[in-house]
Design an enzyme around this catalytic site. Sequence first.
Site, PDB file in Angstrom:
ATOM      1  N   THR A 120      -4.999  49.429 105.718  1.00 60.22           N
ATOM      2  CA  THR A 120      -4.468  49.138 107.054  1.00 60.22           C
ATOM      3  C   THR A 120      -4.188  47.644 107.158  1.00 60.22           C
ATOM      4  O   THR A 120      -5.088  46.823 106.969  1.00 60.22           O
ATOM      5  CB  THR A 120      -5.485  49.564 108.127  1.00 60.22           C
ATOM      6  N   ARG A 153      -9.969  60.672 108.304  1.00 60.24           N
ATOM      7  CA  ARG A 153     -11.200  60.317 109.012  1.00 60.24           C
ATOM      8  C   ARG A 153     -12.367  60.543 108.071  1.00 60.24           C
ATOM      9  O   ARG A 153     -12.452  61.608 107.441  1.00 60.24           O
ATOM     10  CB  ARG A 153     -11.378  61.208 110.247  1.00 60.24           C
ATOM     11  N   GLY A 269     -19.993  57.498 125.315  1.00 66.81           N
ATOM     12  CA  GLY A 269     -21.146  57.293 124.433  1.00 66.81           C
ATOM     13  C   GLY A 269     -21.501  55.832 124.339  1.00 66.81           C
ATOM     14  O   GLY A 269     -21.242  55.057 125.273  1.00 66.81           O
ATOM     15  N   GLY A 273     -17.335  52.593 116.491  1.00 67.19           N
ATOM     16  CA  GLY A 273     -17.691  51.676 115.406  1.00 67.19           C
ATOM     17  C   GLY A 273     -16.921  52.066 114.162  1.00 67.19           C
ATOM     18  O   GLY A 273     -15.877  52.700 114.246  1.00 67.19           O
ATOM     19  N   CYS A 276     -12.696  51.100 110.976  1.00 66.79           N
ATOM     20  CA  CYS A 276     -11.314  51.146 111.457  1.00 66.79           C
ATOM     21  C   CYS A 276     -11.154  50.573 112.856  1.00 66.79           C
ATOM     22  O   CYS A 276     -10.600  49.500 113.031  1.00 66.79           O
ATOM     23  CB  CYS A 276     -10.792  52.582 111.402  1.00 66.79           C
ATOM     24  N   LYS A 336     -20.747  57.585 112.620  1.00 68.64           N
ATOM     25  CA  LYS A 336     -20.440  58.932 113.125  1.00 68.64           C
ATOM     26  C   LYS A 336     -21.045  59.939 112.152  1.00 68.64           C
ATOM     27  O   LYS A 336     -21.450  59.561 111.046  1.00 68.64           O
ATOM     28  CB  LYS A 336     -18.941  59.135 113.257  1.00 68.64           C
TER      29      LYS A 336
HETATM   30  N1  LIG Z   1     -12.486  54.122 105.922  1.00 68.84           N
HETATM   31  C1  LIG Z   1     -11.603  54.739 106.691  1.00 68.84           C
HETATM   32  O1  LIG Z   1     -11.913  55.692 107.414  1.00 68.84           O
HETATM   33  C2  LIG Z   1     -10.174  54.284 106.682  1.00 68.84           C
HETATM   34  C3  LIG Z   1      -9.188  55.115 107.224  1.00 68.84           C
HETATM   35  C4  LIG Z   1      -7.859  54.683 107.213  1.00 68.84           C
HETATM   36  C5  LIG Z   1      -7.544  53.445 106.683  1.00 68.84           C
HETATM   37  N2  LIG Z   1      -8.528  52.650 106.179  1.00 68.84           N
HETATM   38  C6  LIG Z   1      -8.139  51.369 105.590  1.00 68.84           C
HETATM   39  O2  LIG Z   1      -8.122  51.505 104.171  1.00 68.84           O
HETATM   40  C7  LIG Z   1      -8.542  50.281 103.553  1.00 68.84           C
HETATM   41  C8  LIG Z   1      -9.736  50.558 102.655  1.00 68.84           C
HETATM   42  O3  LIG Z   1     -10.796  51.031 103.462  1.00 68.84           O
HETATM   43  P1  LIG Z   1     -12.091  51.699 102.810  1.00 68.84           P
HETATM   44  O4  LIG Z   1     -12.891  52.237 103.910  1.00 68.84           O
HETATM   45  O5  LIG Z   1     -11.674  52.569 101.689  1.00 68.84           O
HETATM   46  O6  LIG Z   1     -12.789  50.385 102.223  1.00 68.84           O
HETATM   47  P2  LIG Z   1     -13.879  50.321 101.056  1.00 68.84           P
HETATM   48  O7  LIG Z   1     -14.576  49.027 101.230  1.00 68.84           O
HETATM   49  O8  LIG Z   1     -14.660  51.559 101.026  1.00 68.84           O
HETATM   50  O9  LIG Z   1     -13.003  50.283  99.732  1.00 68.84           O
HETATM   51  C9  LIG Z   1     -12.263  49.173  99.305  1.00 68.84           C
HETATM   52  C10 LIG Z   1     -12.418  49.090  97.789  1.00 68.84           C
HETATM   53  O10 LIG Z   1     -11.514  48.095  97.289  1.00 68.84           O
HETATM   54  C11 LIG Z   1     -12.179  47.413  96.232  1.00 68.84           C
HETATM   55  N3  LIG Z   1     -11.515  46.102  96.068  1.00 68.84           N
HETATM   56  C12 LIG Z   1     -11.580  45.032  96.891  1.00 68.84           C
HETATM   57  N4  LIG Z   1     -10.819  44.036  96.390  1.00 68.84           N
HETATM   58  C13 LIG Z   1     -10.254  44.505  95.253  1.00 68.84           C
HETATM   59  C14 LIG Z   1      -9.359  43.946  94.297  1.00 68.84           C
HETATM   60  N5  LIG Z   1      -8.890  42.707  94.440  1.00 68.84           N
HETATM   61  N6  LIG Z   1      -9.007  44.701  93.246  1.00 68.84           N
HETATM   62  C15 LIG Z   1      -9.467  45.970  93.096  1.00 68.84           C
HETATM   63  N7  LIG Z   1     -10.320  46.535  93.972  1.00 68.84           N
HETATM   64  C16 LIG Z   1     -10.704  45.818  95.038  1.00 68.84           C
HETATM   65  C17 LIG Z   1     -13.617  47.303  96.710  1.00 68.84           C
HETATM   66  O11 LIG Z   1     -14.494  47.062  95.629  1.00 68.84           O
HETATM   67  C18 LIG Z   1     -13.817  48.665  97.352  1.00 68.84           C
HETATM   68  O12 LIG Z   1     -14.330  49.604  96.430  1.00 68.84           O
HETATM   69  C19 LIG Z   1      -8.833  49.328 104.699  1.00 68.84           C
HETATM   70  O13 LIG Z   1      -7.681  48.575 104.954  1.00 68.84           O
HETATM   71  C20 LIG Z   1      -9.120  50.248 105.863  1.00 68.84           C
HETATM   72  O14 LIG Z   1      -8.841  49.649 107.097  1.00 68.84           O
HETATM   73  C21 LIG Z   1      -9.829  53.060 106.155  1.00 68.84           C
END
Ligand SMILES: NC(=O)c1ccc[n+]([C@@H]2O[C@H](COP(=O)([O-])OP(=O)(O)OC[C@H]3O[C@@H](n4cnc5c(N)ncnc54)[C@H](O)[C@@H]3O)[C@@H](O)[C@H]2O)c1
Length: 476
Positions: A120, A153, A269, A273, A276, A336
């Site tokens: 994102t 999600r 609630g 958190g 996102c 959650k």
């Molecule tokens: N978690 C969610 O529910 C969700 C939903 C939609 C979008 N997003 C978006 O997706 C993105 C990732 O979220 P997430 O929850 O998977 O995060 P996360 O922290 O679980 O995963 C990110 C991964 O990227 C790796 N990383 C970081 N820098 C790196 C690099 N330079 N090279 C290679 N790997 C690298 C980290 O080690 C980590 O394993 C964010 O932008 C988040 O906003 C998350």
Amino acid sequence: MKISVIGAGYVGLTTAACLAEIGHQVFCADSDEQKLAKLRKAEVPFYEPGLSPMLQKSCAAGRLEFGTTEEAIDRSECIFICVGTPPLENGEADLSAIEAVARMIAKRASDYRLVIEKSTVPVQTGSQVRRILMLHSTNSLDYDVASNPEFLREGTAVNDFFHPDRIVVGVESTRAADLLREIYKPVLDKTFTCPVHPNCTKNTDVRFLVTDTNSAELIKHASNSFLAMKISYINMVANLCEVVGADISKVSEGMGLDPRIGRAFLNPGIGFGGFCFPKDLQAFVRMAEKSGCDFSLLREVEKINKLRIERFIEKVRKELWVIRGKRIGVWGLAFKPNTDDVRFAPSLVLLQALLQEGAIISAYDPEATEKAQAVMPNIKYCADAYEAVKGADALLIVTEWEQFRQMDWNKVSSLMESPLIVDGRNMFDPQEIGAKGFRYISVGRESVAPPPSAANAAASSSPSMRHEKQPQDSTV
Ligand SMILES: NC(=O)c1ccc[n+]([C@@H]2O[C@H](COP(=O)([O-])OP(=O)(O)OC[C@H]3O[C@@H](n4cnc5c(N)ncnc54)[C@H](O)[C@@H]3O)[C@@H](O)[C@H]2O)c1
């Protein structure tokens, strides 16, 4: 197709495993060596229902491999960037990991690459990625940059991949649009065998929305901010309900019957958190302000959310009078249910504040204990929900895990010093739980004291405290 995914977190790993499941040859990279070591043994480094068996199957079939970012760049024409974009001090998204990956692609790739942002990101990040690719390319790289925002999600991520409401792609060329359509073809045509539902009949009409990159980036931030706004709105209505003696569950029900409003995200609630909403909201506001748009509406949404914790603690104070030295049992730490993720979880702020006031906390979460322990080592973590309420002056419900609906209330009551529940998720029907011998304080509804007979006899034996179940707002 050969596809690479960079960043093996909640989004990247789920995407990689699901793409492999629908038949692609996927290479997934991460910069975290410890994570990679686990993944190479086909172990999932976090809790996400349904992910582990799918990942193991694809690894065994040779459709899913893990390694370094360099290898990921070399392996595939299409590269998804799924690295983290955490908030900076000023609320803006930290895009350093995105930039680092883009640079590496520019320096390493020698022929065409489609670079797909799935992380994102604020609007116009795609343009910056294009600039980096142009600036650092040593081989006059031919490339496209696309945005493919992720709407999964946590807790239902696998299901969400196979049964999306929509797939949005922001592109600047037909080539990029065609490649993305090809990647998602099995989902769009439903030619995969659904690993989530036996005899699955879902996915009749998934919308594949093609836009420009800026619009796709904006769709993600604007959607999350809108949902956050809905939550803060209903939380304010809940405050009003508490003052005027109305019932928020009825108000939400009545509002939700209007299809223009919808029932989802109308559950009050202790606030939203996770990785996102809080950060995306902040980043969206910052981006708007930098662009000269006053988005104070969303600043208010943020402010209301922050005040939820203080309001909840105030209820605890009102019940316990003095918090210092009181034993408090806590059910739920994850932001959650059905995830182990505690990033920006309300539990962290709440428990730190209670600790500062001198509370003695015993907490239980079915999946998030390890992650919570890493950031909050100074509370007692329990092996089960009963242990958490032993000798407790109050039980606080912070995450609405399904198992909390199935408790032996007789046992809970007998273990507690005093049968008081302060529920931040409105899990129970106040009258029913009052009749089991508990004093019950929830959100936007009348507080309930046990009838005298129930108070003396403690809880009746029926474990079913279930009332009409509503989807909770933390399920995002
Ligand atoms: N978690 C969610 O529910 C969700 C939903 C939609 C979008 N997003 C978006 O997706 C993105 C990732 O979220 P997430 O929850 O998977 O995060 P996360 O922290 O679980 O995963 C990110 C991964 O990227 C790796 N990383 C970081 N820098 C790196 C690099 N330079 N090279 C290679 N790997 C690298 C980290 O080690 C980590 O394993 C964010 O932008 C988040 O906003 C998350």
